[in-house]
Design an enzyme around this catalytic site. Structure first.
Site, short mmCIF file in Angstrom:
data_model
loop_
_atom_site.label_atom_id
_atom_site.label_comp_id
_atom_site.label_asym_id
_atom_site.label_seq_id
_atom_site.Cartn_x
_atom_site.Cartn_y
_atom_site.Cartn_z
N ASN A 107 47.80 -9.89 -12.98
CA ASN A 107 48.17 -9.83 -14.54
C ASN A 107 47.48 -8.64 -15.64
OD1 ASN A 107 48.09 -11.44 -16.87
ND2 ASN A 107 47.11 -13.62 -15.50
N LYS B 271 43.27 -8.95 -14.67
CA LYS B 271 42.93 -9.99 -13.43
C LYS B 271 43.77 -9.30 -11.77
CE LYS B 271 42.65 -13.49 -16.06
NZ LYS B 271 43.23 -15.12 -16.43
N ARG C 125 52.94 -10.49 -13.31
CA ARG C 125 52.67 -11.73 -14.70
C ARG C 125 53.32 -10.74 -15.64
NH1 ARG C 125 49.09 -14.54 -18.46
NH2 ARG C 125 50.64 -16.10 -19.30
N HIS D 205 54.33 -20.84 -19.93
CA HIS D 205 53.78 -21.78 -18.77
C HIS D 205 54.50 -22.20 -17.96
CE1 HIS D 205 50.24 -22.85 -21.73
NE2 HIS D 205 50.29 -21.86 -21.00
N HIS E 48 50.95 -28.58 -18.49
CA HIS E 48 49.28 -27.90 -18.80
C HIS E 48 48.66 -27.82 -19.63
CE1 HIS E 48 48.25 -23.34 -17.03
NE2 HIS E 48 47.87 -23.74 -18.40
N GLY F 209 45.47 -26.22 -21.02
CA GLY F 209 43.95 -26.00 -20.85
C GLY F 209 43.59 -25.31 -22.18
N GLY G 275 45.42 -22.84 -23.92
CA GLY G 275 46.91 -23.07 -24.37
C GLY G 275 47.11 -24.17 -23.10
N ARG H 174 44.26 -22.64 -31.28
CA ARG H 174 45.94 -22.51 -31.83
C ARG H 174 45.97 -24.37 -31.98
NH1 ARG H 174 49.15 -20.54 -26.83
NH2 ARG H 174 47.30 -19.74 -26.02
N ARG I 1 34.62 -28.50 -22.83
CA ARG I 1 32.95 -29.16 -22.31
C ARG I 1 32.19 -29.53 -23.39
NH1 ARG I 1 33.85 -25.12 -17.51
NH2 ARG I 1 34.61 -24.28 -19.12
N GLY J 189 43.25 -26.12 -17.09
CA GLY J 189 41.70 -26.56 -16.78
C GLY J 189 41.29 -27.85 -17.33
N GLY K 267 43.44 -30.94 -17.45
CA GLY K 267 44.29 -31.45 -16.72
C GLY K 267 43.31 -32.21 -15.33
N ASN L 117 40.32 -31.57 -15.05
CA ASN L 117 38.81 -31.16 -14.93
C ASN L 117 38.52 -32.88 -16.19
OD1 ASN L 117 38.30 -29.73 -12.64
ND2 ASN L 117 39.54 -27.79 -14.54
N GLU M 253 49.43 -20.51 -10.49
CA GLU M 253 50.03 -19.46 -10.84
C GLU M 253 50.35 -17.92 -9.87
OE1 GLU M 253 50.40 -19.51 -15.44
OE2 GLU M 253 48.67 -20.48 -14.84
P1 AMP Z 1 42.63 -22.85 -19.20
O1 AMP Z 1 43.15 -22.20 -19.81
O2 AMP Z 1 42.97 -23.67 -18.26
O3 AMP Z 1 41.32 -22.46 -17.99
O4 AMP Z 1 41.53 -24.51 -19.17
C1 AMP Z 1 40.05 -23.82 -20.27
C2 AMP Z 1 40.06 -25.11 -20.66
O5 AMP Z 1 39.58 -26.23 -19.44
C3 AMP Z 1 38.42 -25.69 -21.48
O6 AMP Z 1 38.42 -26.26 -22.56
C4 AMP Z 1 37.26 -25.62 -20.77
O7 AMP Z 1 36.28 -26.19 -21.04
C5 AMP Z 1 38.37 -26.74 -20.06
N1 AMP Z 1 37.24 -28.11 -19.00
C6 AMP Z 1 37.21 -27.15 -17.82
N2 AMP Z 1 36.63 -27.57 -17.01
C7 AMP Z 1 36.18 -29.28 -17.34
C8 AMP Z 1 35.78 -30.51 -17.54
N3 AMP Z 1 35.06 -30.64 -16.21
N4 AMP Z 1 35.94 -31.11 -18.23
C9 AMP Z 1 36.05 -30.34 -19.07
N5 AMP Z 1 37.25 -29.86 -19.55
C10 AMP Z 1 37.35 -29.05 -18.71
#
Ligand code: AMP
Length: 420
Positions: free
Chosen positions: A32, A39, A115, A204, A232, A234, A236, A265, A309, A355, A357, A359, A408
């Site tokens: 990627n 990566k 990717r 995505h 999805h 995170g 993004g 964004r 977080r 991330g 969704g 967690n 992915e």
């Molecule tokens: P990603 O782009 O899929 O890696 O997601 C990143 C996002 O997931 C960031 O905003 C992180 O703060 C959030 N995230 C990851 N772990 C947690 C968690 N345990 N609680 C809340 N948000 C989280």
């Protein structure tokens, strides 16, 4: 079952002497390439296990480095890596290093999956890379000026370094090519679509495809019979309406800026705001673009961070703008889920991934709050649990709510294997 072993009979001078009749479990390399980063993951083709992974950062800068390995084997190597060619060479050197015991020859790499963000209207599926595929990826550069060039650099570097290895391109856009014109066209003059290919593409796609397939398996029903809303969420964020295993609508558009509010964004806003800002602040269209892509979303509203977080921690400490940012973020997801619920005439399941969704029980709780009368019944206890693929809805919820961790890279490997 896939072909597990290859009987190596050949003397291959360019890659060193191969032992005769040695059984080699082949590997698949997933790459990627970003603008200044790269990566990779190395998969065992037999077990689909990740045997190595790593990240090269700051390509082109003096302090570039390669971080690689899994668990206790993780190492960071400071290396001068002037370009992607040097970065891929460094990755291959490390894979070949006998101390790591990963591959004994570049011929152990059966194929490479790349990717690629934008495949435009050319690709509705992954493709084995040849000159024509490269030409099409180049033609999509105006649609993804930051993403397609580094992917091409990665592909060219691999072609030079491992010239006989099959390479496959897996596109973020291809899953959404099943959208109909009624979903993908903007209500702008039609000629802009015919001349500039200005339309919604969605992104995505590899993640939405993976979680929709896993959700069908998890629910024990054929994908063809299911209506799913995949979220999805995170840094993004995008939501997709998936009917019969095909994407029928998705929230990102010509670019990954449209749709949900995201980490930095803004997502969908009144398009007249662009002109308003250019006039009011005397700034250029590029500056507005930067403001909407990098300074908005959770970061822009909270003023604290794009990382949920941090925003949650600040809200817990009484920071009102962080609380507001969380509420706006959840509402923007809820609006799009509602839109697709109507567009699909109801849904069998809503799937949360990425991330946030996967967690954040806080965000999931806010998104599904108040939706029980519509048949989306969140189970407060299940929502608090952590783990892999799981239900978070009550047993009697007419619409199932699921968490499915995305993968992915695994989807890319599966595409590579099916194309080999
Ligand atoms: P990603 O782009 O899929 O890696 O997601 C990143 C996002 O997931 C960031 O905003 C992180 O703060 C959030 N995230 C990851 N772990 C947690 C968690 N345990 N609680 C809340 N948000 C989280």
């Amino acid at each position: 079952m896939f072909v597990l072993v290859q009987v190596q009979l050949l003397f291959q001078p360019e890659h060193g002497v191969r032992p005769n009749l040695k059984e080699v479990i082949l590997k698949i390399l997933v790459i990627n390439s970003g603008s200044s980063s790269l990566k990779y993951q190395l998969f065992d083709q037999d077990s689909l296990e990740v045997v190595d992974k790593g990240l090269v950062e700051k390509i082109g800068l003096a302090d570039s480095f390669l971080k690689r390995g899994i668990g206790d084997n993780e190492r960071e190597l400071k290396l001068p890596l002037p370009d992607h060619f040097a970065a891929i060479q460094a990755v291959l050197d490390n894979l070949l290093d006998p101390a790591n015991g990963l591959i004994s020859s570049l011929d152990d790499i059966a194929a490479i999956g790349h990717r690629v963000v934008h495949g435009g209207e050319y690709f509705s599926a992954s493709a084995v890379i040849n000159d024509e595929v490269i030409r099409c990826i180049e033609e999509c550069i105006p649609l993804a000026p930051l993403h397609n060039p580094p992917a091409l650099t990665g592909i060219h570097a691999c072609s030079q370094l491992i010239p006989n290895t099959v390479q496959v391109a897996v596109f973020d856009t291809s899953f959404h090519q099943s959208m109909a014109p009624v979903s993908y066209l903007y209500p702008l003059p039609y000629e802009l679509y015919s001349t500039l290919k200005l339309r919604r593409y969605g992104f995505h796609g590899t993640s939405h495809r993976y979680v929709s397939q896993r959700a069908a398996e998890f629910l024990g029903k054929p994908a063809a019979d299911l209506k799913l809303i995949t979220c999805h969420i995170g840094n993004g964020c995008s939501v997709a309406a998936v009917k019969g295993g095909k994407s029928v609508d998705t929230s990102m558009g010509l670019t990954p800026l449209e749709g949900m509010m995201m980490g930095t964004r803004c997502g969908s806003i009144d398009p007249a705001i662009i002109n308003f800002l250019m006039r009011s602040l005397s700034i250029s269209s590029d500056e507005v673009d930067n403001l909407m892509n990098k300074k908005s979303g959770l970061l822009g509203i909270s003023g604290i961070s794009n990382d949920l977080r941090d925003v949650i921690a600040a809200a817990d400490d009484g920071n009102e703008r962080s609380q507001l940012a969380m509420e706006m973020y959840a509402l923007s997801a809820k609006r799009i889920i509602g839109q697709y619920f109507f567009e699909l005439d109801g849904a069998d399941a809503v799937v949360m991934t990425a991330g946030v969704g996967e967690n954040s029980h806080e965000l999931r709780g806010m998104i599904f709050d108040g939706l029980a009368p519509l048949g989306l019944k969140l189970d407060a206890e299940l929502n608090l649990k952590r783990g892999g693929e799981r239900y978070i809805s009550t047993d009697d919820s007419p619409v199932k709510l699921l968490v499915i961790p995305t993968n992915e890279e695994l989807m890319i490997v599966k595409d590579v294997i099916s194309l080999l």
